[in-house]
Design a protein around this motif. Structure first.
Motif, PDB file in Angstrom:
ATOM      1  N   GLN A 106      38.689  34.752  31.735  1.00 13.21           N
ATOM      2  CA  GLN A 106      37.894  33.949  32.564  1.00 13.21           C
ATOM      3  C   GLN A 106      36.694  34.967  33.353  1.00 13.21           C
ATOM      4  O   GLN A 106      37.078  35.862  33.882  1.00 13.21           O
ATOM      5  N   THR A 107      35.502  34.453  33.255  1.00 11.69           N
ATOM      6  CA  THR A 107      34.649  34.633  34.237  1.00 11.69           C
ATOM      7  C   THR A 107      35.203  35.019  35.532  1.00 11.69           C
ATOM      8  O   THR A 107      35.729  33.930  36.140  1.00 11.69           O
ATOM      9  N   ARG A 108      34.790  36.138  36.291  1.00  8.22           N
ATOM     10  CA  ARG A 108      35.376  36.478  37.635  1.00  8.22           C
ATOM     11  C   ARG A 108      34.171  36.367  38.635  1.00  8.22           C
ATOM     12  O   ARG A 108      32.802  36.612  38.323  1.00  8.22           O
ATOM     13  N   VAL A 109      34.414  35.898  39.701  1.00  6.30           N
ATOM     14  CA  VAL A 109      33.356  36.143  40.773  1.00  6.30           C
ATOM     15  C   VAL A 109      33.831  37.099  41.863  1.00  6.30           C
ATOM     16  O   VAL A 109      34.939  36.959  42.347  1.00  6.30           O
ATOM     17  N   SER A 110      32.952  37.825  42.035  1.00  6.92           N
ATOM     18  CA  SER A 110      33.331  39.159  43.111  1.00  6.92           C
ATOM     19  C   SER A 110      32.251  39.173  44.004  1.00  6.92           C
ATOM     20  O   SER A 110      31.439  39.139  44.036  1.00  6.92           O
ATOM     21  N   VAL A 111      32.946  39.461  45.079  1.00  6.24           N
ATOM     22  CA  VAL A 111      32.098  39.490  46.619  1.00  6.24           C
ATOM     23  C   VAL A 111      32.346  40.804  47.238  1.00  6.24           C
ATOM     24  O   VAL A 111      33.083  40.962  47.927  1.00  6.24           O
ATOM     25  N   PRO A 112      31.201  41.670  46.810  1.00  7.50           N
ATOM     26  CA  PRO A 112      31.526  43.075  47.558  1.00  7.50           C
ATOM     27  C   PRO A 112      31.268  43.024  48.932  1.00  7.50           C
ATOM     28  O   PRO A 112      30.908  41.951  49.508  1.00  7.50           O
TER      29      PRO A 112
END
Ligand code: AMP
Length: 286
Positions: A106-112
């Motif tokens: 699954q494509t992931r969204v990460s928010v640093p």
């Protein structure tokens, strides 16, 4: 209120509301709804003509030793509460509907940045799971506005950042935490507490209030305040996870010059992990 399980039905129902010229508000949840969730839906009904809620216990945001399997599922009671609060459409996808190609690829969204530290440190991967599922839900519903609780203060910061950074045309609204009469923040996880644990649990909010009062009175030795509060938590039977004073907008550690502050905590009692926070502005009387 209509309940749909597929993205196809969801899109059709939202498209119809749009064709009628309605503004769409969205409230994502994991179910087991209480008055805190109801407040979000009521707010949504005030702000828009068509209110969509979702119930999805998202495996991607749970760690391997967390409570995914025992997380309470109470669909019938939830549907009643949603109707009462003014919800028009409920989306209850299963895991296959949300992740038809599996979760591994699954494509992931990460928010640093705002995802780091606090719950991000205690629950590795948690905010990536949240940001990913909320991004998917936003693309499925395409709401004009979405409502989240300040109870999950760091989560709200993560969502605001992801919407900004990914240019999503969605207004994010944060709503105050709904509490029991004794101050305990309402949470689906409060149901895990036994009678004795439930009795001592309000100590968490009480100490947040005491810390805020001390800071308003001029105390800037945050480490000292944290140590005193954690002692009280331990005395009540809690094992502290974190307790920190942060700048409320950026979530970076607070300095003595900051005026907008938030005190955030997580603590275990038995195997139950509770979180709470208190945000305040030193330039606004408390
Ligand atoms: P959850 O079902 O726990 O994922 O929460 C769904 C939404 O309800 C999130 O935006 C939470 O921040 C919000 N929420 C949970 N508890 C409360 C509460 N006590 N007061 C206000 N909002 C809440």
């Amino acid at each position: 209120m209509n309940t749909v399980k597929s993205v196809r039905e969801l899109r059709a129902a939202v498209a119809q509301a749009r064709a009628e010229g309605k503004q769409i508000a969205f409230v994502p949840t994991m179910g087991n709804l209480h008055a805190g969730h109801a407040a979000l839906v009521e707010k949504a009904a005030q702000r828009a003509d068509f209110v969509v809620a979702s119930i999805f216990v998202n495996p991607l945001q749970f760690g391997p030793s967390e409570d995914l399997d025992k997380y309470p599922r109470t669909l019938l009671a939830d549907q009643e509460k949603l109707v009462e609060a003014g919800c028009h459409l409920l989306f209850t996808p299963d895991v296959e509907e949300m992740y038809p190609h599996g979760m591994d690829g699954q494509t992931r969204v990460s928010v640093p940045g705002v995802s780091e530290g606090l719950c991000g440190a205690s629950r590795p991967g948690h905010f990536e799971g949240v940001a990913t599922v909320v991004s998917k839900l936003f693309n499925m519903v395409q709401p004009d506005l979405a409502i989240f609780g300040q109870k999950d203060f760091q989560q709200l910061a993560v969502i605001r950042t992801l919407v900004r950074d990914l240019n999503m045309p969605i207004q994010i609204i944060g709503e105050p935490t709904v509490r029991a009469d004794d101050g305990l923040a309402l949470s689906s996880r409060n149901g895990y507490l036994n009678t004795a644990q439930r009795e001592v649990a309000p100590v968490l909010y009480r100490t947040l209030q005491e810390m805020a009062t001390a800071i308003r009175a001029g105390e800037r030795d945050y480490a000292k305040l944290v140590a005193v509060a954690q002692q009280q938590h331990s005395a009540a039977g809690f094992s502290p996870d974190y307790l920190e004073v942060r700048e409320a907008n950026s979530l970076r550690p607070a300095t003595s010059d900051d005026r907008r502050l938030v005190i955030l905590l997580a603590a275990f009692i038995g195997s139950t992990r509770l979180i709470d926070n208190l945000a305040f502005d030193l330039d606004t009387p408390g």
